[in-house]
Design a protein around this motif. Structure first.
Motif, PDB file in Angstrom:
ATOM      1  N   GLY A 184       0.803  -1.210   0.000  1.00 13.94           N
ATOM      2  CA  GLY A 184       0.000   0.000   0.000  1.00 13.94           C
ATOM      3  C   GLY A 184       0.836   1.259   0.000  1.00 13.94           C
ATOM      4  O   GLY A 184       2.066   1.228  -0.048  1.00 13.94           O
ATOM      5  N   ARG A 185       0.130   2.398   0.072  1.00 11.29           N
ATOM      6  CA  ARG A 185       0.824   3.687  -0.004  1.00 11.29           C
ATOM      7  C   ARG A 185       1.769   3.896   1.181  1.00 11.29           C
ATOM      8  O   ARG A 185       2.909   4.342   1.006  1.00 11.29           O
ATOM      9  CB  ARG A 185      -0.215   4.812  -0.049  1.00 11.29           C
ATOM     10  N   VAL A 186       1.303   3.584   2.389  1.00 11.56           N
ATOM     11  CA  VAL A 186       2.123   3.825   3.582  1.00 11.56           C
ATOM     12  C   VAL A 186       3.363   2.942   3.561  1.00 11.56           C
ATOM     13  O   VAL A 186       4.486   3.399   3.836  1.00 11.56           O
ATOM     14  CB  VAL A 186       1.292   3.572   4.859  1.00 11.56           C
ATOM     15  N   ARG A 187       3.193   1.665   3.237  1.00 14.09           N
ATOM     16  CA  ARG A 187       4.350   0.761   3.201  1.00 14.09           C
ATOM     17  C   ARG A 187       5.307   1.152   2.068  1.00 14.09           C
ATOM     18  O   ARG A 187       6.525   0.987   2.184  1.00 14.09           O
ATOM     19  CB  ARG A 187       3.882  -0.685   3.044  1.00 14.09           C
ATOM     20  N   TYR A 188       4.772   1.660   0.970  1.00 13.26           N
ATOM     21  CA  TYR A 188       5.613   2.128  -0.137  1.00 13.26           C
ATOM     22  C   TYR A 188       6.542   3.247   0.332  1.00 13.26           C
ATOM     23  O   TYR A 188       7.756   3.221   0.083  1.00 13.26           O
ATOM     24  CB  TYR A 188       4.709   2.609  -1.274  1.00 13.26           C
ATOM     25  N   LEU A 189       5.997   4.243   1.065  1.00 15.23           N
ATOM     26  CA  LEU A 189       6.820   5.328   1.589  1.00 15.23           C
ATOM     27  C   LEU A 189       7.797   4.821   2.640  1.00 15.23           C
ATOM     28  O   LEU A 189       8.964   5.235   2.681  1.00 15.23           O
ATOM     29  CB  LEU A 189       5.916   6.409   2.190  1.00 15.23           C
ATOM     30  N   GLY A 190       7.311   3.907   3.507  1.00 16.87           N
ATOM     31  CA  GLY A 190       8.176   3.389   4.555  1.00 16.87           C
ATOM     32  C   GLY A 190       9.356   2.617   4.002  1.00 16.87           C
ATOM     33  O   GLY A 190      10.494   2.768   4.481  1.00 16.87           O
ATOM     34  N   TRP A 191       9.120   1.811   2.981  1.00 17.71           N
ATOM     35  CA  TRP A 191      10.222   1.039   2.394  1.00 17.71           C
ATOM     36  C   TRP A 191      11.212   1.951   1.671  1.00 17.71           C
ATOM     37  O   TRP A 191      12.424   1.708   1.693  1.00 17.71           O
ATOM     38  CB  TRP A 191       9.665  -0.024   1.450  1.00 17.71           C
ATOM     39  N   LEU A 192      10.708   2.979   1.013  1.00 17.64           N
ATOM     40  CA  LEU A 192      11.623   3.921   0.367  1.00 17.64           C
ATOM     41  C   LEU A 192      12.506   4.611   1.396  1.00 17.64           C
ATOM     42  O   LEU A 192      13.704   4.813   1.165  1.00 17.64           O
ATOM     43  CB  LEU A 192      10.816   4.956  -0.427  1.00 17.64           C
ATOM     44  N   MET A 193      11.918   4.992   2.543  1.00 21.46           N
ATOM     45  CA  MET A 193      12.696   5.635   3.590  1.00 21.46           C
ATOM     46  C   MET A 193      13.717   4.676   4.184  1.00 21.46           C
ATOM     47  O   MET A 193      14.866   5.052   4.461  1.00 21.46           O
ATOM     48  CB  MET A 193      11.757   6.155   4.688  1.00 21.46           C
ATOM     49  N   ALA A 194      13.305   3.408   4.385  1.00 21.07           N
ATOM     50  CA  ALA A 194      14.236   2.417   4.915  1.00 21.07           C
ATOM     51  C   ALA A 194      15.409   2.211   3.962  1.00 21.07           C
ATOM     52  O   ALA A 194      16.564   2.086   4.392  1.00 21.07           O
ATOM     53  CB  ALA A 194      13.504   1.102   5.159  1.00 21.07           C
ATOM     54  N   ARG A 224       3.727  -1.579  -5.689  1.00 22.95           N
ATOM     55  CA  ARG A 224       2.761  -0.490  -5.440  1.00 22.95           C
ATOM     56  C   ARG A 224       1.739  -0.406  -6.575  1.00 22.95           C
ATOM     57  O   ARG A 224       0.541  -0.222  -6.358  1.00 22.95           O
ATOM     58  CB  ARG A 224       3.523   0.834  -5.304  1.00 22.95           C
ATOM     59  N   LEU A 225       2.208  -0.557  -7.831  1.00 22.52           N
ATOM     60  CA  LEU A 225       1.301  -0.558  -8.976  1.00 22.52           C
ATOM     61  C   LEU A 225       0.369  -1.761  -8.928  1.00 22.52           C
ATOM     62  O   LEU A 225      -0.810  -1.654  -9.280  1.00 22.52           O
ATOM     63  CB  LEU A 225       2.109  -0.549 -10.274  1.00 22.52           C
ATOM     64  N   HIS A 226       0.866  -2.913  -8.504  1.00 22.23           N
ATOM     65  CA  HIS A 226       0.014  -4.094  -8.374  1.00 22.23           C
ATOM     66  C   HIS A 226      -1.107  -3.851  -7.373  1.00 22.23           C
ATOM     67  O   HIS A 226      -2.239  -4.327  -7.569  1.00 22.23           O
ATOM     68  CB  HIS A 226       0.853  -5.293  -7.920  1.00 22.23           C
ATOM     69  N   ASP A 227      -0.822  -3.114  -6.305  1.00 24.23           N
ATOM     70  CA  ASP A 227      -1.849  -2.847  -5.299  1.00 24.23           C
ATOM     71  C   ASP A 227      -2.979  -2.002  -5.890  1.00 24.23           C
ATOM     72  O   ASP A 227      -4.147  -2.161  -5.512  1.00 24.23           O
ATOM     73  CB  ASP A 227      -1.220  -2.136  -4.105  1.00 24.23           C
ATOM     74  N   ILE A 228      -2.658  -1.105  -6.814  1.00 25.61           N
ATOM     75  CA  ILE A 228      -3.683  -0.293  -7.480  1.00 25.61           C
ATOM     76  C   ILE A 228      -4.455  -1.124  -8.496  1.00 25.61           C
ATOM     77  O   ILE A 228      -5.587  -0.799  -8.840  1.00 25.61           O
ATOM     78  CB  ILE A 228      -3.022   0.933  -8.157  1.00 25.61           C
TER      79      ILE A 228
END
Length: 319
Positions: A177-187, A232-236
């Motif tokens: 999802g969106r939140v995990r997408y941002l979190g993984w990018l930050m990690a 992330r695209l798959h989730d959409i």
């Protein structure tokens, strides 16, 4: 009293907000069937996908198929509801008929009981023995040759998908999802910071070694970013190949913003079940990722203002 029996009927209609290709892929996965057999279900003619079901079992099939995108309906199975138990009079009449006459097992000729058929001339006892012998032989080849390509799939379509998908950072399968997408990018960003510090030290020792290391780091960062972006695209519900839109000037920036805004599809889609709930650490990393551009904007506004204030203060003191 016999309980009513039901059947699940499908005439090619789709549920709202679904596409034909998505529904076909979902049915192929649920039925564990080939594409040609699934295509035959969309001829427009009503097809009974499953017969002789109890009410609860029929509701289970109905729910599973509707989640897959097929607009199916539950109907009474009249053929299953017919009682085949004979009455006492029918039993008595049949018994009397059996004691006085017989039917030839080969041609069906009705005659008085005898060892030989008066119409086709076979010896009935030998004929029955031969048929029993043939029935014991393997029938696999005959069954395969007589199988109808238009027969509906018989797989258990009510099998339950996992409630949540499995998380895999290094892969293009799955959804985030969106939140995990941002979190993984930050990690990923935090992981590369100490590596970049080590690279600066290597560059001081050898510029060639430093160039080699920074090249490998860049490739690794691109690969991980592709993995995360595709999920992330798959989730959409979009294909991962749309990630190539980032290469288009201006449009790529707008598309990156859409990936952060558009929510994922509810429930399972053609790329699998939904991702698991976000952990606290993922939420914290996502907020940190958002604070980086916000802090940059604030700094870009505040620093020139402070410099202007400092210059005016210096001019005032000189006066």
């Amino acid at each position: 009293m016999n309980q009513p029996r039901y059947k699940i009927v499908f005439d090619g209609q789709l549920m709202p907000e679904t596409t034909l290709e998505t529904v076909k892929e979902n049915l192929a996965r649920l039925f564990k069937s080939d594409q040609a057999r699934i295509d035959s279900l969309f001829s427009g003619n009503p097809v009974a996908l499953k017969r002789d079901l109890g009410e609860s079992e029929a509701d289970q099939y109905l729910s599973a198929l509707q989640k897959a995108g097929a607009k199916v309906r539950k109907e009474l199975d009249q053929a299953a509801n017919l009682s085949l138990v004979p009455t006492d009079d029918e039993v008595q009449q049949a018994t009397q008929a059996e004691t006085s006459s017989m039917s030839c097992p080969k041609c069906g000729h009705q005659q008085a009981k005898a060892n030989e058929c008066a119409a086709c001339g076979i010896i009935i006892e030998k004929y029955l023995a031969r048929q029993a012998q043939l029935a014991e032989q393997p029938q696999a080849a005959t069954t395969a040759s007589n199988a109808s390509p238009y027969a509906p799939p018989q797989a258990n379509v009510a099998e339950r998908l996992p409630e949540f998908g499995e998380l895999k950072v290094f892969g293009v399968n799955g959804r985030i999802g969106r939140v995990r997408y941002l979190g993984w990018l930050m990690a990923m960003t935090l992981c590369f910071i100490p590596i970049l510090g080590a690279w600066i030290g290597l560059t001081a020792l050898s510029s060639t070694l430093g160039m080699l290391v920074i090249g490998l780091l860049s490739i690794a960062a691109i690969v991980v970013s592709v993995f995360i972006g595709v999920q992330r695209l798959h989730d959409i519900g979009w294909s991962g190949w749309l990630l190539l839109v980032h290469l288009i000037p201006v449009v790529g920036s707008v598309f990156a913003l859409l990936m952060l805004i558009i929510p994922g599809t509810q429930g399972a889609n053609r790329f699998g079940p939904p991702p698991p709930p976000n952990s606290t650490s993922v939420k914290i990393l996502a907020w940190l990722f958002l604070l980086i551009p916000i802090s940059g904007i604030v700094a870009a506004i505040a620093i020139p203002q402070y410099q202007g204030y400092a210059e005016r203060a210096a001019e005032y003191q000189e006066q």
